[in-house]
Design an enzyme around this catalytic site. Structure first.
Site, PDB file in Angstrom:
ATOM      1  N   LYS A 180       5.856  -3.687  -5.940  1.00  3.86           N
ATOM      2  CA  LYS A 180       4.720  -4.344  -5.284  1.00  3.86           C
ATOM      3  C   LYS A 180       3.842  -3.291  -4.621  1.00  3.86           C
ATOM      4  CE  LYS A 180       3.461  -7.473  -1.524  1.00  3.86           C
ATOM      5  NZ  LYS A 180       2.758  -6.401  -0.774  1.00  3.86           N
ATOM      6  N   GLY A 218       6.125 -10.519  -0.344  1.00  2.40           N
ATOM      7  CA  GLY A 218       7.110  -9.516   0.056  1.00  2.40           C
ATOM      8  C   GLY A 218       8.388 -10.140   0.573  1.00  2.40           C
ATOM      9  N   GLU A 256      12.228   4.184   4.155  1.00  2.00           N
ATOM     10  CA  GLU A 256      11.569   5.420   4.565  1.00  2.00           C
ATOM     11  C   GLU A 256      10.445   4.994   5.483  1.00  2.00           C
ATOM     12  OE1 GLU A 256       9.150   7.985   5.353  1.00  2.00           O
ATOM     13  OE2 GLU A 256       8.401   7.802   3.309  1.00  2.00           O
ATOM     14  N   CYS A 290       3.573  10.002   7.006  1.00  2.00           N
ATOM     15  CA  CYS A 290       4.660   9.744   7.941  1.00  2.00           C
ATOM     16  C   CYS A 290       5.361  11.023   8.393  1.00  2.00           C
ATOM     17  CB  CYS A 290       5.671   8.786   7.320  1.00  2.00           C
ATOM     18  SG  CYS A 290       6.230   9.298   5.684  1.00  2.00           S
ATOM     19  N   GLU A 386       3.726   6.336  16.485  1.00  2.00           N
ATOM     20  CA  GLU A 386       3.025   6.870  15.321  1.00  2.00           C
ATOM     21  C   GLU A 386       1.567   6.419  15.336  1.00  2.00           C
ATOM     22  OE1 GLU A 386       4.403   7.607  10.817  1.00  2.00           O
ATOM     23  OE2 GLU A 386       4.336   5.497  11.396  1.00  2.00           O
TER      24      GLU A 386
END
Length: 488
Positions: A180, A218, A256, A290, A386
């Site tokens: 996806k 999802g 991840e 990331c 982040e």
């Protein structure tokens, strides 16, 4: 690209649309790029059923020669259509053209031949020899086999790298897959599905490629009982929800996730070189990576000097049209992401950080000037969360112990870096930082054969390398009676 593009999904070997579509925009201009099928829950269920059938009732998982042939075909197709993929990646992801000659396209394509080569030599059986038990000899061995149906969910920042880093090892292992794409970069991922459908002998159902703006799509992939493995790259908050969703059927989950990595500049380092490295790193793909080192830890006595050098480095970063080969930094992916970045910068300044450079929106498109904050509190939002934008936070430390403590003061543990004239000292320090990857004096660990992943809330498992291949394998242990012990 002036004519809007339309792409199809790949489901059970057929290129198909959906009842509705959603738009994809060029982040450098805001202009409409094209439309992608908006897959529904039913579409996801159809794709999963196709992958399940292909795994359970065809020879894909056991036919090594077929898998090798198909991987080689996929590599040729990617190579033949490389320039088309390059233009699409620049237009949809906003990636500078020069970046597509590295981690945005050319390097990811290398994943396919790497896993084909690994498949060719990999030993799927391990002989454990014989032992004596209960008066008999027992021969034991372990066989490795495909884990089953894989659901792979991608983010927007590196669509080619992340798709191929999941797809190539999964196929090499013998798995079937539902891939996806991210709703911000659906066309790039769908282009991969079209190459598979038109230029490979991969059987129907083995690879299915979806695009969707719907959260429920999802959710189906992470909860469906016919999915055996979920591999997800993206935000940590989403990763937590996926873990929880997959728990109901006890799926294997590879995650991840985010990072807040630190680059440590020791007092014996070449400050000019380290500062330039820090400046250009944080601007790579507009900070939308990331593993980028977004915290710069510097000796307190040299804080101001290093800040000056980094600011000078940021001034040299060419920001603008990603189609221009001279451009080093393009736009952020969307207005929403730019709003997030700008909001975090403004809060950091309100909390006491000094804005040295940047902190400004640039229109048209979703550009944000490279931003440097100094004197950042290591416990503040800016140092802990982040950003996913071109924002570098400078944090002073008192000594090496203090630097290690600050670097490890994070919920994340994805990456890190150190600069020092003493390489052995740098390696010793690197071993004390709890992260999955580490760069010493500018060393580049990113390649198809190097495992990539993190500690703590940066994820579970490893992508790339032999480790990334074995994420898609199960181990089955065998024993048989070998020779009965003679009775006296």
């Amino acid at each position: 690209m002036t004519t809007p593009l339309t792409k199809s999904q790949l489901i059970d070997g057929k290129l198909v649309g959906a009842e509705t579509t959603f738009a994809s925009h060029n982040p450098a201009t805001g202009a409409l790029l094209g439309h992608a099928p908006d897959a529904t829950k039913a579409d996801a269920e159809t794709a999963i059923a196709a992958a399940r059938r292909a795994f359970d009732s065809t020879g894909w998982s056991t036919d090594k020669d077929l898998r090798l042939r198909c991987l080689r075909q996929l590599h040729r197709a990617l190579d033949t259509h490389r320039e088309e993929l390059r233009e699409l990646t620049v237009a949809e992801a906003g990636a500078p053209r020069r970046l597509t000659h590295g981690p945005q396209l050319d390097e990811p394509i290398r994943n396919v031949p790497y896993y084909a080569d690994l498949l060719e030599t990999y030993d799927f059986t391990e002989d454990l020899g014989e032992v004596e038990s209960r008066g008999e000899r027992h021969h034991r061995w372990v066989e490795k086999e495909a884990a089953g149906v894989v659901a792979a969910i991608l983010p927007y920042n590196y669509p080619n790298q992340l798709a191929l880093a999941k797809l190539a090892p999964a196929l090499a292992a013998g798995c079937t897959i539902v891939l996806k794409g991210a709703p911000q970069t659906p066309l790039t991922t769908l282009a991969l599905g079209e190459l598979i459908a038109l230029h490979t002998d991969i059987p129907p159902g083995v690879v299915n490629v979806l695009s969707s703006s719907r959260a429920q799509t999802g959710e189906v992939l992470t909860t469906h009982p016919d999915v055996d493995v979920v591999t997800f790259t993206g935000a940590t908050a989403t990763g937590r929800r996926i873990m929880a969703a997959a728990a109901g059927t006890v799926k294997r989950v590879f995650l991840e996730l985010g990072g807040k990595s630190a680059m440590i500049v020791l007092e014996d380092a070449d400050f000019t070189k380290a500062a330039m490295f820090a400046a250009f790193t944080i601007c790579s793909h507009s900070g939308q990576g990331c593993a980028l080192t977004s915290r710069l830890l510097v000796p307190r006595a040299h804080h101001d000097r290093i800040v000056e050098l980094v600011a000078a480095g940021l001034d040299q970063v060419r920001v603008g049209d990603p189609t221009d080969p001279r451009t080093a930094m393009g736009p952020l992916i969307s207005e929403a992401q730019r709003d997030k970045v700008d909001g975090m910068v403004r809060r950091a300044v309100a909390d006491g950080a000094a804005l040295v450079r940047g902190g400004e929106r640039v229109d048209p498109g979703y550009f944000y000037r490279p931003t440097l904050l100094s004197g950042v509190d290591p416990d503040s939002e800016m140092a802990q969360e982040e950003v996913f934008g071109p924002v570098l936070s400078v944090i002073p430390f008192d000594d090496e112990e203090d630097a290690v403590r600050i670097a490890n003061n994070s919920a994340y543990g994805l990456s890190g870096a150190v600069h020092s004239a003493d390489e052995q000292r740098a390696i010793r320090l690197a071993r004390r930082i709890r992260t999955g990857t580490f760069s010493i004096n500018g060393g580049n660990y990113f390649a198809p054969d190097v495992p990539f992943g993190g500690y703590k809330q940066s994820g579970i498992g490893r992508e790339s390398g032999r480790s990334g291949f074995e994420e898609f394998l199960e181990e089955k242990s065998f024993a048989r009676v070998a020779v009965a012990r003679e009775r006296s």
